[in-house]
Design a protein around this motif. Structure first.
Motif, PDB file in Angstrom:
ATOM      1  N   VAL A 631       0.833  -1.208   0.000  1.00  0.00           N
ATOM      2  CA  VAL A 631       0.000   0.000   0.000  1.00  0.00           C
ATOM      3  C   VAL A 631       0.866   1.255   0.000  1.00  0.00           C
ATOM      4  N   ILE A 632       1.917   1.253   0.819  1.00  0.00           N
ATOM      5  CA  ILE A 632       2.817   2.418   0.879  1.00  0.00           C
ATOM      6  C   ILE A 632       3.496   2.639  -0.469  1.00  0.00           C
ATOM      7  N   GLY A 633       3.847   1.550  -1.132  1.00  0.00           N
ATOM      8  CA  GLY A 633       4.467   1.666  -2.454  1.00  0.00           C
ATOM      9  C   GLY A 633       3.541   2.343  -3.455  1.00  0.00           C
ATOM     10  N   PHE A 634       2.277   1.914  -3.486  1.00  0.00           N
ATOM     11  CA  PHE A 634       1.302   2.547  -4.385  1.00  0.00           C
ATOM     12  C   PHE A 634       1.045   4.001  -3.974  1.00  0.00           C
ATOM     13  N   LYS A 635       1.055   4.244  -2.665  1.00  0.00           N
ATOM     14  CA  LYS A 635       0.843   5.619  -2.180  1.00  0.00           C
ATOM     15  C   LYS A 635       1.934   6.540  -2.689  1.00  0.00           C
ATOM     16  N   ASN A 636       3.174   6.083  -2.642  1.00  0.00           N
ATOM     17  CA  ASN A 636       4.297   6.906  -3.116  1.00  0.00           C
ATOM     18  C   ASN A 636       4.229   7.123  -4.631  1.00  0.00           C
ATOM     19  N   ARG A 637       3.845   6.081  -5.359  1.00  0.00           N
ATOM     20  CA  ARG A 637       3.692   6.219  -6.809  1.00  0.00           C
ATOM     21  C   ARG A 637       2.561   7.192  -7.142  1.00  0.00           C
ATOM     22  N   LEU A 638       1.498   7.151  -6.352  1.00  0.00           N
ATOM     23  CA  LEU A 638       0.389   8.070  -6.569  1.00  0.00           C
ATOM     24  C   LEU A 638       0.844   9.512  -6.395  1.00  0.00           C
ATOM     25  N   LYS A 639       1.634   9.746  -5.351  1.00  0.00           N
ATOM     26  CA  LYS A 639       2.145  11.098  -5.108  1.00  0.00           C
ATOM     27  C   LYS A 639       2.996  11.572  -6.277  1.00  0.00           C
ATOM     28  N   THR A 641       2.725  10.677  -9.469  1.00  0.00           N
ATOM     29  CA  THR A 641       1.884  11.001 -10.630  1.00  0.00           C
ATOM     30  C   THR A 641       1.154  12.326 -10.424  1.00  0.00           C
ATOM     31  N   ILE A 642       0.757  12.604  -9.190  1.00  0.00           N
ATOM     32  CA  ILE A 642       0.124  13.900  -8.901  1.00  0.00           C
ATOM     33  C   ILE A 642       1.085  15.037  -9.239  1.00  0.00           C
ATOM     34  N   THR A 643       2.309  14.881  -8.808  1.00  0.00           N
ATOM     35  CA  THR A 643       3.325  15.906  -9.082  1.00  0.00           C
ATOM     36  C   THR A 643       3.581  16.044 -10.577  1.00  0.00           C
ATOM     37  N   SER A 644       3.727  14.919 -11.268  1.00  0.00           N
ATOM     38  CA  SER A 644       4.013  14.939 -12.705  1.00  0.00           C
ATOM     39  C   SER A 644       2.881  15.583 -13.498  1.00  0.00           C
ATOM     40  N   LEU A 645       1.648  15.260 -13.147  1.00  0.00           N
ATOM     41  CA  LEU A 645       0.514  15.828 -13.876  1.00  0.00           C
ATOM     42  C   LEU A 645       0.380  17.321 -13.617  1.00  0.00           C
ATOM     43  N   LEU A 669       0.882  13.574 -21.264  1.00  0.00           N
ATOM     44  CA  LEU A 669       0.104  13.585 -20.020  1.00  0.00           C
ATOM     45  C   LEU A 669      -0.894  12.436 -19.909  1.00  0.00           C
ATOM     46  N   ILE A 670      -1.526  12.062 -21.001  1.00  0.00           N
ATOM     47  CA  ILE A 670      -2.504  10.975 -20.905  1.00  0.00           C
ATOM     48  C   ILE A 670      -1.869   9.666 -20.433  1.00  0.00           C
ATOM     49  N   PRO A 671      -0.649   9.324 -20.880  1.00  0.00           N
ATOM     50  CA  PRO A 671      -0.020   8.116 -20.321  1.00  0.00           C
ATOM     51  C   PRO A 671       0.159   8.177 -18.798  1.00  0.00           C
ATOM     52  N   ILE A 672       0.449   9.367 -18.266  1.00  0.00           N
ATOM     53  CA  ILE A 672       0.582   9.509 -16.804  1.00  0.00           C
ATOM     54  C   ILE A 672      -0.779   9.368 -16.147  1.00  0.00           C
ATOM     55  N   LEU A 673      -1.818   9.937 -16.779  1.00  0.00           N
ATOM     56  CA  LEU A 673      -3.176   9.782 -16.255  1.00  0.00           C
ATOM     57  C   LEU A 673      -3.564   8.307 -16.224  1.00  0.00           C
ATOM     58  N   ASP A 674      -3.205   7.576 -17.270  1.00  0.00           N
ATOM     59  CA  ASP A 674      -3.492   6.137 -17.299  1.00  0.00           C
ATOM     60  C   ASP A 674      -2.746   5.405 -16.184  1.00  0.00           C
ATOM     61  N   GLU A 675      -1.503   5.830 -15.937  1.00  0.00           N
ATOM     62  CA  GLU A 675      -0.729   5.226 -14.851  1.00  0.00           C
ATOM     63  C   GLU A 675      -1.378   5.515 -13.504  1.00  0.00           C
ATOM     64  N   ARG A 677      -4.481   5.957 -12.947  1.00  0.00           N
ATOM     65  CA  ARG A 677      -5.657   5.103 -12.818  1.00  0.00           C
ATOM     66  C   ARG A 677      -5.275   3.710 -12.337  1.00  0.00           C
ATOM     67  N   VAL A 678      -4.232   3.148 -12.909  1.00  0.00           N
ATOM     68  CA  VAL A 678      -3.781   1.814 -12.493  1.00  0.00           C
ATOM     69  C   VAL A 678      -3.451   1.812 -11.005  1.00  0.00           C
ATOM     70  N   ILE A 679      -2.784   2.864 -10.540  1.00  0.00           N
ATOM     71  CA  ILE A 679      -2.392   2.961  -9.127  1.00  0.00           C
ATOM     72  C   ILE A 679      -3.618   3.052  -8.234  1.00  0.00           C
ATOM     73  N   VAL A 680      -4.525   3.967  -8.563  1.00  0.00           N
ATOM     74  CA  VAL A 680      -5.722   4.154  -7.730  1.00  0.00           C
ATOM     75  C   VAL A 680      -6.581   2.893  -7.729  1.00  0.00           C
ATOM     76  N   ASP A 681      -6.732   2.275  -8.898  1.00  0.00           N
ATOM     77  CA  ASP A 681      -7.545   1.061  -8.959  1.00  0.00           C
ATOM     78  C   ASP A 681      -6.912  -0.085  -8.166  1.00  0.00           C
ATOM     79  N   SER A 682      -5.579  -0.122  -8.129  1.00  0.00           N
ATOM     80  CA  SER A 682      -4.887  -1.127  -7.309  1.00  0.00           C
ATOM     81  C   SER A 682      -5.120  -0.853  -5.830  1.00  0.00           C
TER      82      SER A 682
END
Length: 704
Positions: A631-639, A641-645, A669-675, A677-682
């Motif tokens: 969960v922490i790993g996905f949380k960090n990846r989510l952060k 993508t937020i920064t990148s977008l 940007l759309i590839p990052i948005l897709d990424e 989504r994968v993170i949030v859905d996980s």
């Protein structure tokens, strides 16, 4: 209790109503205007306006509005009261012919693609005499709606209706030339007919209110399907739930009041997906009625605590929604020019008109594809519920064989129309159509019409209609030129056979009767030289190709400037829609998902510490530690993508050219948005549902 016959058309001003309310001489002049044989005079307009106002006020209307279709894919309206104040200060009801014929609208905030500067705001709405007026509203808020065209100060087309009306005029002209060559002296007018099938989703309004992505972007940017989606096909044509049946009954009644013949309704493939089909009518009226249907679907849904979704792909993993446009040509003598029943030993009309479709769609496939290139449709086309982005035509084996053999000794233009299907049980035999259906084909012959299945559910039906009209008109012109120059000593049918044989061999590559969903078709199409414009970025530049401009200019449908304006408008629409989606996703991720994850991580960490302290054994918490780390790993990846977008959005606004900015959104940007989504859905799968901040797909698709 009111029946359908009691309510049908009570809120629309039919020609019969007009005929009963004005002198016969006025009605004849009105019909001449409709047919393009005369101009509307103010004297005639004044008489009609008075009749319309009387009818509307009798039904409780207090205002009138010029109802038009700007380049937003929506409709627009500005309401004005019938009431005027005299110089003596008294109140009177007034509505003149001038009010009926012309309105003025501020065009500065409508997309125009550079046709008008912001300070050049004047635009005009002009009464479309071929589309009936109607009344909408509830209680004391009723208004008379006048369908209108919307043009700029210098006559530039700022809407969807003007090119449609121009294309109808053009194709009628060329079709009449063909009819005269075929010996038809009775037909005076050829009408483009259109039947529109509209797909949509319904969800609980309370869940819609809790999803910013649905409210702002029209689709879910995050979400996992539950264990069951549409795999069992139990929703398709299934029993309609009582709550939905009540909604549909009210929807039908409201449309019938407006003179809109809502013909069929049923469950579609995906859970909570439905379809309504409207009766065939003239293309111009059909487009207006489809807009009315979309507006009414949303209004009636809201009354029932529901939200209607018209986006092409509101849910990932289940079928999206399309708008199937069933197109044909009919004469004023009652003949459908695409009805194969007209085939006989001395009538090659059907084959000639069908050949025009085959050649036109092959030569201008990219043009037809461009009209369906929208951000929403990018998520739908090519999936296993919609046609691929490759344009092809389905004819069916019987018709294809007919074209293959034309001009040969074994050619028979007897198509077996009279065949029936014998099932072997004691029920009436079923008449067999000249072709089967192919739901994977983007442009399919379906008995006596062509069904264009590629347009998206939220789009105006006007654009595909005027595209088809223009393309077919262009080919009919060529055919008429050739046939008019043919040797008069040669039988016209022989000249037609020669023409069809030559053109069919050049353009038969566009015919594909197989499964358009199979990957093998993509490879096969490429080998045949067919285009595959996969998305909006690849599709919209077609508008400004020189061959596209030449096509629309020689058919008097759109000018070079009007085509460039649409290219700019659609580029800008892509940017705005994508910006909304990314900004919404970032906000949801940062303000709803991320805090939820922090809370969940804290809860799990505290639980691990409590168990460790109580048992003094690491083996009992090993699984929980691994879960927490994940969960922490996905949380960090989510952060990240937020920064990148966020950084990407700042860069995007600095790109001045609309199309270049669209390309940046698409590639960067759309590839990052897709990424994201994968993170949030996980994370949704890993996190306790009781603290998940937004309604899930289960809530949206199965709780209704």
């Amino acid at each position: 209790m009111n029946t359908m016959l009691d309510v049908f058309g009570i809120n629309y001003f039919s020609e019969l109503e007009l005929k009963n309310r004005v002198p016969s001489s006025i009605f004849k002049k009105f019909k001449a205007v409709q047919l393009g044989e005369a101009q509307m005079s103010l004297e005639v307009a004044d008489v009609i306006a008075n009749a319309v106002k009387t009818w509307a006020t009798e039904k409780g209307a207090t205002h009138f509005t010029h109802w038009f279709q700007p380049l937003t894919e929506l409709t627009a309206e500005k309401h004005e009261s019938f009431i005027s104040v005299t110089s003596e200060g008294t109140i009177m009801s007034q509505f003149s012919g001038k009010d009926l014929i012309k309105g003025e609208a501020d065009t500065s905030s409508f997309p125009n693609g550079g046709l008008r500067s912001t300070f050049e705001a004047r635009g005009y709405t002009a009464w479309d005499t071929n589309s009936p007026m109607f009344i909408k509203g509830e209680g004391v808020t009723k208004s008379l709606y006048i369908p209108t065209a919307f043009v700029g100060y210098n006559g530039e087309a700022l809407d969807k209706k003007v090119p449609l009306l121009r294309s109808i005029k053009t194709i009628e002209k060329e079709a009449l030339r063909i009819q005269r060559l075929l010996g038809d002296t009775d037909t005076k007018h050829v009408c483009v007919t259109l039947g529109v099938e509209q797909e949509y989703f319904l969800v609980e309004k309370e869940f819609w209110d809790k999803r910013q992505d649905l409210a702002l972007a029209g689709r879910t940017l995050f979400g996992n399907l539950p264990p069951k989606g549409q795999e069992m096909n139990d929703h398709y044509y299934g029993t309609i739930k009582e709550r939905i049946e009540i909604f549909m009954s009210e929807l039908d009644a409201e449309l019938w009041k407006l003179g809109v013949m809502a013909k069929t309704k049923h469950n579609e493939v995906a859970p909570n997906q439905f379809e309504i089909a409207l009766m065939f009518t003239s293309a111009n009226v059909a487009v207006d009625q489809n807009h009315l249907a979309m507006d009414t679907i949303k209004k009636i849904a809201n009354r029932h605590g529901l939200a209607a979704l018209l986006h092409e792909k509101p849910f990932q993993g289940v079928n999206g929604s399309g708008k199937h446009c069933n197109w044909s040509l009919s004469t004023d003598t009652g003949l459908n020019l695409y009805n194969p029943d007209t085939l006989s030993n001395d009538n090659f009309q059907f084959l000639l008109y069908t050949m025009a479709v085959i050649e036109g769609i092959d030569r201008y496939a990219d043009v037809l594809r461009a009209c369906t290139a929208t951000p929403g449709n990018d998520h739908r086309l090519g999936g296993h519920e919609a046609p691929p982005a490759i344009i092809s035509i389905f004819l069916g084996e019987q018709l294809q064989e007919l074209f293959e053999n034309i001009g040969k000794a074994n050619f028979q233009n007897s198509t077996g129309i009279s065949e029936t299907i014998d099932i072997g049980i004691p029920i009436p035999k079923i008449p067999k159509d000249v072709s089967d259906r192919n739901r994977t084909s983007p442009f399919a012959f379906t008995g006596n019409k062509f069904e264009f299945r590629m347009p998206g559910s939220s789009a105006s039906a006007s654009t595909p209609a005027f595209m088809i009209n223009t393309i077919i008109a262009d080919i009919l012109r060529e055919y008429a030129d050739i046939l008019e120059k043919s040797d008069p000593a040669i039988n016209i049918n022989k000249a037609i056979i020669k023409l069809i044989k030559e053109r069919y061999n050049k353009h038969k590559r566009i015919i594909f009767n197989g499964n358009g969903y199979e990957k093998a078709w993509v490879i096969n199409a490429q080998e045949l030289g067919l285009s595959n414009l996969k998305n909006t970025i690849e599709g919209i530049p077609v508008y400004i190709r020189e061959e596209t401009i030449a096509l629309f200019e020689r058919n008097n449908v759109l000018s070079r400037n009007e085509l460039y304006s649409r290219f700019k408008v659609y580029s800008d629409r892509y940017n705005k829609q994508t910006n909304i989606e990314i900004s919404t996703a970032v906000k949801m991720a940062r303000n709803e998902i991320y805090p939820c994850i922090i809370t969940y991580i804290t809860h799990i960490a505290q639980m691990i510490n409590s168990v460790r302290e109580a048992l003094q054994e690491e083996e009992y918490i090993q699984f929980d530690k691994e879960h927490l780390i994940k969960v922490i790993g996905f949380k960090n990846r989510l952060k990240n993508t937020i920064t990148s977008l966020n950084e990407g959005l700042k860069k995007a606004v600095l790109i001045p050219d609309e199309y270049e900015r669209a390309c940046f959104y698409h590639t960067e940007l759309i590839p990052i948005l897709d990424e994201m989504r994968v993170i949030v859905d996980s994370l949704e799968i890993l996190v306790d549902k009781t603290i998940w901040p937004i309604p899930t797909y289960y809530d949206l698709l199965f709780r209704l």
